[in-house]
Design an enzyme around this catalytic site. Sequence first.
Site, PDB file in Angstrom:
ATOM      1  N   GLU A 168       0.822  -1.222   0.000  1.00 29.25           N
ATOM      2  CA  GLU A 168       0.000   0.000   0.000  1.00 29.25           C
ATOM      3  C   GLU A 168       0.851   1.265   0.000  1.00 29.25           C
ATOM      4  O   GLU A 168       0.737   2.094   0.913  1.00 29.25           O
ATOM      5  CB  GLU A 168      -0.942   0.000   1.216  1.00 29.25           C
ATOM      6  CG  GLU A 168      -1.875  -1.183   1.258  1.00 29.25           C
ATOM      7  CD  GLU A 168      -2.950  -1.081   2.355  1.00 29.25           C
ATOM      8  OE1 GLU A 168      -2.866  -0.183   3.211  1.00 29.25           O
ATOM      9  OE2 GLU A 168      -3.880  -1.902   2.327  1.00 29.25           O
ATOM     10  N   GLU A 367      -4.855  -8.872   1.045  1.00 30.19           N
ATOM     11  CA  GLU A 367      -5.499  -8.486   2.306  1.00 30.19           C
ATOM     12  C   GLU A 367      -6.974  -8.275   2.041  1.00 30.19           C
ATOM     13  O   GLU A 367      -7.358  -7.709   1.020  1.00 30.19           O
ATOM     14  CB  GLU A 367      -4.965  -7.150   2.868  1.00 30.19           C
ATOM     15  CG  GLU A 367      -3.613  -7.205   3.512  1.00 30.19           C
ATOM     16  CD  GLU A 367      -3.156  -5.831   4.034  1.00 30.19           C
ATOM     17  OE1 GLU A 367      -4.015  -5.003   4.411  1.00 30.19           O
ATOM     18  OE2 GLU A 367      -1.942  -5.605   4.053  1.00 30.19           O
TER      19      GLU A 367
END
Length: 462
Positions: A168, A367
């Site tokens: 991220e 995720e």
Amino acid sequence: MAIQYKFPEGFWWGSATSATQMEGAASEGGKGLNIWDYWYSQEPNRFFEGVGPESTSDFYHTYKQDIKRMKEIGHNTFRLSISWSRFIPGGEGEVNQEAVTFYNNVIDELIANDIEPFVNLFHFDMPLEMQEKGGWESREVVEAYTTYAKKAYEFFGDRVKKWFTFNEPIVPVEGGYLYDFHYPNVVDAKRAFQVAYNTMIAHAKAVEAFRTFDYPDSKIGIILNLTPSYPRSQNPADLKASNICDLFFNRSFLDPAVKGEYPKELVDLLEEHGQLPEMEKGDAQLLKNNTVDILGVNYYQPRRVKAKEHLPNPYSPFMPDWFFDNYEMPGRKMNPYRGWEIYEKGIYDIMINLKENYGNIESFISENGMGVQNEERFIKDGRIEDDYRIEFIQGHLEWLHKAIQEGCNAKGYHLWTFLDNWSWMNAYKNRYGFFSVDLETKERTAKKSAYWFTEVSKNNGF
């Protein structure tokens, strides 16, 4: 029971975590300070209930038992990150032998339990000394990171076959340089875009370095939190808002990582507003030559947007939000504990987009998860009955299954996370794990979802 949703042979079942959120031992084993250790020492009040990263879930000391638990609940893969400040304290210079021993032990233990380690190099945890040199604003730090990546490949690449440069990478940009929820708490879009750009240069250099090693069957990728931007309506103004939102929050990393170039629309927009980052000669070629082999996709919630209701304040700092407003769709399904919308189909939409517009790159859900506060409310006979989490995972897996049926190249599903872990400013506010962690004793207890997941993995479906 008949298996309704069967996944492809060799599907990756597992979970993901990061060093700072799980290892603990923040001042043990020769580890240097990272920005989280430092920020907590300065402003503990900004962390939920004043809980810092010192001991977190203590994986540093309990990894053997924890890996055994992973095996028991059906993991065949597991993603962890290396702490740069543990591996090379200060960010440059000598490798810390205690860290090498620890990561070797963890990797070997995973492999001994038939769990393939997926290793990520950077998960929000900049060494403090590197931040003091300017963090990702600095090319010097980009070089130090590249050296760190090479050292990691050197020490662990003989056993680790799946590498990721960043998790991220947009989050430190948003948190650290736009919206004030990560250190260094800067609010400055121009600097934010420089950080984003240099992060992608660091990524490309780490990919380039990786390819100088001869590790057969090894792949390198990046993990992006892709969030479809859904327009309120088909009105051109709403469509434009969602397109700009997508450019800023998805394509700013997805395009250079997978296609090796930035979307022209984004470049034009930044140029128009005087926000272009500084680039160096050779950068464009570097990005072009070092695209990823594999893509991790983190997905939690959709983003819904509409055209701006009001003109931006001309005296306010430039922000991506100048071009759209967030939209709360009536009747949306919510996780009331986290204030996030639950929209399972988003996972399918991401996969179809990758198939249609990104060469159907090999990918996996790296995720997906549900954070819930005060889970002890749901304890029955000593166990947290987290049916809401089972329902959440199942709903997302159904849509992932549909995407795979339609030819999407998705190879696995990792829950965030294995154990309840420390979550940055939120500390232990929301719990995400298959196992609950008692913060006093560090004792682990399997939740109902852990038992459910064991069956799913065993049957390769449900």
